[in-house]
Design a protein around this motif. Structure first.
Motif, PDB file in Angstrom:
ATOM      1  N   PHE A  29     -10.184  -5.345  12.636  1.00  7.00           N
ATOM      2  CA  PHE A  29     -11.220  -4.344  12.338  1.00  7.00           C
ATOM      3  C   PHE A  29     -12.144  -4.168  13.539  1.00  7.00           C
ATOM      4  O   PHE A  29     -12.494  -3.048  13.912  1.00  7.00           O
ATOM      5  CB  PHE A  29     -12.025  -4.764  11.105  1.00  7.00           C
ATOM      6  CG  PHE A  29     -11.208  -4.843   9.850  1.00  7.00           C
ATOM      7  CD1 PHE A  29     -11.088  -3.758   9.006  1.00  7.00           C
ATOM      8  CD2 PHE A  29     -10.543  -6.016   9.517  1.00  7.00           C
ATOM      9  CE1 PHE A  29     -10.321  -3.822   7.857  1.00  7.00           C
ATOM     10  CE2 PHE A  29      -9.773  -6.101   8.366  1.00  7.00           C
ATOM     11  CZ  PHE A  29      -9.659  -4.997   7.540  1.00  7.00           C
TER      12      PHE A  29
ATOM     13  N   PHE B 127     -12.446  -9.257   1.943  1.00  2.20           N
ATOM     14  CA  PHE B 127     -12.586  -7.968   2.613  1.00  2.20           C
ATOM     15  C   PHE B 127     -11.251  -7.476   3.158  1.00  2.20           C
ATOM     16  O   PHE B 127     -10.857  -6.326   2.920  1.00  2.20           O
ATOM     17  CB  PHE B 127     -13.613  -8.091   3.744  1.00  2.20           C
ATOM     18  CG  PHE B 127     -13.900  -6.800   4.453  1.00  2.20           C
ATOM     19  CD1 PHE B 127     -14.877  -5.940   3.974  1.00  2.20           C
ATOM     20  CD2 PHE B 127     -13.209  -6.440   5.600  1.00  2.20           C
ATOM     21  CE1 PHE B 127     -15.150  -4.750   4.628  1.00  2.20           C
ATOM     22  CE2 PHE B 127     -13.474  -5.259   6.257  1.00  2.20           C
ATOM     23  CZ  PHE B 127     -14.447  -4.408   5.771  1.00  2.20           C
TER      24      PHE B 127
ATOM     25  N   VAL C 241      -7.659  -1.235   7.703  1.00  3.41           N
ATOM     26  CA  VAL C 241      -8.302  -0.886   8.969  1.00  3.41           C
ATOM     27  C   VAL C 241      -8.647   0.599   8.968  1.00  3.41           C
ATOM     28  O   VAL C 241      -9.725   0.994   9.412  1.00  3.41           O
ATOM     29  CB  VAL C 241      -7.407  -1.270  10.173  1.00  3.41           C
ATOM     30  CG1 VAL C 241      -7.979  -0.729  11.476  1.00  3.41           C
ATOM     31  CG2 VAL C 241      -7.241  -2.782  10.250  1.00  3.41           C
TER      32      VAL C 241
ATOM     33  N   GLN D 256     -26.995  -4.736   9.885  1.00  8.35           N
ATOM     34  CA  GLN D 256     -25.707  -5.137   9.314  1.00  8.35           C
ATOM     35  C   GLN D 256     -25.780  -6.618   8.980  1.00  8.35           C
ATOM     36  O   GLN D 256     -26.070  -7.424   9.844  1.00  8.35           O
ATOM     37  CB  GLN D 256     -24.584  -4.895  10.316  1.00  8.35           C
ATOM     38  CG  GLN D 256     -24.485  -3.474  10.751  1.00  8.35           C
ATOM     39  CD  GLN D 256     -23.554  -3.315  11.944  1.00  8.35           C
ATOM     40  OE1 GLN D 256     -22.744  -4.155  12.228  1.00  8.35           O
ATOM     41  NE2 GLN D 256     -23.687  -2.197  12.626  1.00  8.35           N
TER      42      GLN D 256
ATOM     43  N   ASP E  62      -9.327   2.539   6.325  1.00  6.19           N
ATOM     44  CA  ASP E  62     -10.484   2.761   5.447  1.00  6.19           C
ATOM     45  C   ASP E  62     -11.777   2.336   6.128  1.00  6.19           C
ATOM     46  O   ASP E  62     -12.800   3.013   6.029  1.00  6.19           O
ATOM     47  CB  ASP E  62     -10.323   2.003   4.123  1.00  6.19           C
ATOM     48  CG  ASP E  62      -9.275   2.618   3.220  1.00  6.19           C
ATOM     49  OD1 ASP E  62      -8.932   3.808   3.418  1.00  6.19           O
ATOM     50  OD2 ASP E  62      -8.789   1.904   2.315  1.00  6.19           O
ATOM     51  N   HIS E  63     -11.725   1.209   6.832  1.00  6.36           N
ATOM     52  CA  HIS E  63     -12.915   0.745   7.543  1.00  6.36           C
ATOM     53  C   HIS E  63     -13.283   1.716   8.655  1.00  6.36           C
ATOM     54  O   HIS E  63     -14.467   1.980   8.889  1.00  6.36           O
ATOM     55  CB  HIS E  63     -12.689  -0.661   8.114  1.00  6.36           C
ATOM     56  CG  HIS E  63     -13.883  -1.176   8.837  1.00  6.36           C
ATOM     57  ND1 HIS E  63     -13.983  -1.122  10.200  1.00  6.36           N
ATOM     58  CD2 HIS E  63     -15.037  -1.719   8.375  1.00  6.36           C
ATOM     59  CE1 HIS E  63     -15.154  -1.618  10.555  1.00  6.36           C
ATOM     60  NE2 HIS E  63     -15.801  -1.987   9.468  1.00  6.36           N
ATOM     61  N   ARG E  64     -12.280   2.266   9.340  1.00  3.23           N
ATOM     62  CA  ARG E  64     -12.547   3.250  10.397  1.00  3.23           C
ATOM     63  C   ARG E  64     -13.290   4.446   9.820  1.00  3.23           C
ATOM     64  O   ARG E  64     -14.271   4.915  10.402  1.00  3.23           O
ATOM     65  CB  ARG E  64     -11.239   3.707  11.038  1.00  3.23           C
ATOM     66  CG  ARG E  64     -11.437   4.723  12.161  1.00  3.23           C
ATOM     67  CD  ARG E  64     -10.134   5.223  12.751  1.00  3.23           C
ATOM     68  NE  ARG E  64      -9.313   4.114  13.194  1.00  3.23           N
ATOM     69  CZ  ARG E  64      -8.045   3.953  12.822  1.00  3.23           C
ATOM     70  NH1 ARG E  64      -7.457   4.824  12.033  1.00  3.23           N
ATOM     71  NH2 ARG E  64      -7.354   2.929  13.259  1.00  3.23           N
TER      72      ARG E  64
ATOM     73  N   PHE F 289     -11.578 -10.708  10.721  1.00  4.38           N
ATOM     74  CA  PHE F 289     -12.099  -9.374  11.037  1.00  4.38           C
ATOM     75  C   PHE F 289     -11.570  -8.832  12.360  1.00  4.38           C
ATOM     76  O   PHE F 289     -11.815  -7.684  12.696  1.00  4.38           O
ATOM     77  CB  PHE F 289     -13.637  -9.391  11.108  1.00  4.38           C
ATOM     78  CG  PHE F 289     -14.317  -9.556   9.795  1.00  4.38           C
ATOM     79  CD1 PHE F 289     -14.069  -8.685   8.750  1.00  4.38           C
ATOM     80  CD2 PHE F 289     -15.223 -10.583   9.596  1.00  4.38           C
ATOM     81  CE1 PHE F 289     -14.707  -8.837   7.523  1.00  4.38           C
ATOM     82  CE2 PHE F 289     -15.861 -10.739   8.378  1.00  4.38           C
ATOM     83  CZ  PHE F 289     -15.600  -9.859   7.348  1.00  4.38           C
TER      84      PHE F 289
ATOM     85  N   TYR G  49     -19.680  -4.317   2.248  1.00  2.79           N
ATOM     86  CA  TYR G  49     -20.067  -4.269   3.662  1.00  2.79           C
ATOM     87  C   TYR G  49     -21.531  -3.873   3.744  1.00  2.79           C
ATOM     88  O   TYR G  49     -21.859  -2.687   3.773  1.00  2.79           O
ATOM     89  CB  TYR G  49     -19.192  -3.258   4.410  1.00  2.79           C
ATOM     90  CG  TYR G  49     -19.266  -3.393   5.910  1.00  2.79           C
ATOM     91  CD1 TYR G  49     -18.376  -4.211   6.591  1.00  2.79           C
ATOM     92  CD2 TYR G  49     -20.228  -2.717   6.646  1.00  2.79           C
ATOM     93  CE1 TYR G  49     -18.440  -4.343   7.964  1.00  2.79           C
ATOM     94  CE2 TYR G  49     -20.296  -2.844   8.013  1.00  2.79           C
ATOM     95  CZ  TYR G  49     -19.400  -3.660   8.667  1.00  2.79           C
ATOM     96  OH  TYR G  49     -19.471  -3.792  10.019  1.00  2.79           O
TER      97      TYR G  49
ATOM     98  N   TYR H  60     -15.163   4.552   7.144  1.00  5.07           N
ATOM     99  CA  TYR H  60     -16.517   4.112   6.795  1.00  5.07           C
ATOM    100  C   TYR H  60     -17.386   4.016   8.055  1.00  5.07           C
ATOM    101  O   TYR H  60     -18.524   4.476   8.071  1.00  5.07           O
ATOM    102  CB  TYR H  60     -16.472   2.756   6.082  1.00  5.07           C
ATOM    103  CG  TYR H  60     -17.839   2.177   5.830  1.00  5.07           C
ATOM    104  CD1 TYR H  60     -18.624   2.646   4.781  1.00  5.07           C
ATOM    105  CD2 TYR H  60     -18.359   1.185   6.645  1.00  5.07           C
ATOM    106  CE1 TYR H  60     -19.889   2.135   4.550  1.00  5.07           C
ATOM    107  CE2 TYR H  60     -19.619   0.669   6.421  1.00  5.07           C
ATOM    108  CZ  TYR H  60     -20.381   1.143   5.378  1.00  5.07           C
ATOM    109  OH  TYR H  60     -21.634   0.643   5.166  1.00  5.07           O
ATOM    110  N   HIS H  61     -16.828   3.441   9.106  1.00  2.00           N
ATOM    111  CA  HIS H  61     -17.585   3.283  10.350  1.00  2.00           C
ATOM    112  C   HIS H  61     -17.953   4.642  10.939  1.00  2.00           C
ATOM    113  O   HIS H  61     -19.085   4.836  11.387  1.00  2.00           O
ATOM    114  CB  HIS H  61     -16.774   2.446  11.352  1.00  2.00           C
ATOM    115  CG  HIS H  61     -17.495   2.203  12.630  1.00  2.00           C
ATOM    116  ND1 HIS H  61     -18.621   1.411  12.708  1.00  2.00           N
ATOM    117  CD2 HIS H  61     -17.259   2.655  13.886  1.00  2.00           C
ATOM    118  CE1 HIS H  61     -19.045   1.390  13.949  1.00  2.00           C
ATOM    119  NE2 HIS H  61     -18.233   2.137  14.688  1.00  2.00           N
TER     120      HIS H  61
ATOM    121  N   VAL I 272      -9.689  -3.941   1.960  1.00  6.53           N
ATOM    122  CA  VAL I 272     -10.006  -2.820   2.842  1.00  6.53           C
ATOM    123  C   VAL I 272      -8.986  -2.749   3.977  1.00  6.53           C
ATOM    124  O   VAL I 272      -8.745  -3.743   4.656  1.00  6.53           O
ATOM    125  CB  VAL I 272     -11.427  -2.984   3.426  1.00  6.53           C
ATOM    126  CG1 VAL I 272     -11.772  -1.830   4.351  1.00  6.53           C
ATOM    127  CG2 VAL I 272     -12.464  -3.107   2.318  1.00  6.53           C
TER     128      VAL I 272
END
Length: 146
Positions: free
Chosen positions: A86, A29, A35, A19, A37-39, A83, A2, A41-42, A33
């Protein structure tokens, strides 16, 4: 996986986040990954931007509380539809926890398919946020001058 980074500041001292969304292999992705884990990271990225705003406030002696986002769409394709879960999660979280944190969003290198993909994401966005988004096509159309 990412590609996102904070690169410098605008004239007002706001941090600039870049980005490269079009370079993310969507199918890969979503397999690697979650949702959740992405949260995480975000949230980490947003907190880094908030810290940059606090640091700029101290450095400049005036409040800096918004950011600029540049979203490079070069290479984006229909597979970006994967995506959606996400983006839905991220939009909900940002509306609840980071309202009015974005000053402007510049979507650059938007390919011909982008309006279709954007129509999927648009209902997720807060109306105020929608007004802050500027889409710049990959091949800008020249405006005729009178």
């Amino acid at each position: 996986l990412y590609p996102q980074t904070q690169r410098g500041f605008d004239r007002e001292g706001r941090p600039i986040s870049i980005q490269k969304f079009g370079r993310i292999p969507a199918k890969r992705f979503v397999k690697l990954v979650s949702v959740e884990d992405h949260r995480k990271y975000h949230i980490h990225q947003m907190e880094k931007l908030m810290k940059a705003c606090r640091d700029q406030t101290l450095k400049l002696g005036r409040p800096v509380y918004k950011t600029i986002a540049i979203v490079d769409l070069e290479g984006i394709a229909m597979e970006a539809r994967y995506f959606y879960p996400f983006l839905k999660d991220m939009a909900s979280m940002d509306n609840q926890n980071y309202p009015e944190f974005i000053h402007r969003v510049f979507c650059i290198n938007a390919p011909w398919i982008f309006p279709t993909l954007y129509s999927l994401a648009k209902p997720l966005l807060d109306p105020t946020t929608k007004q802050k988004i500027q889409v710049i096509p990959a091949k800008p159309i020249k405006v005729l001058e009178a």
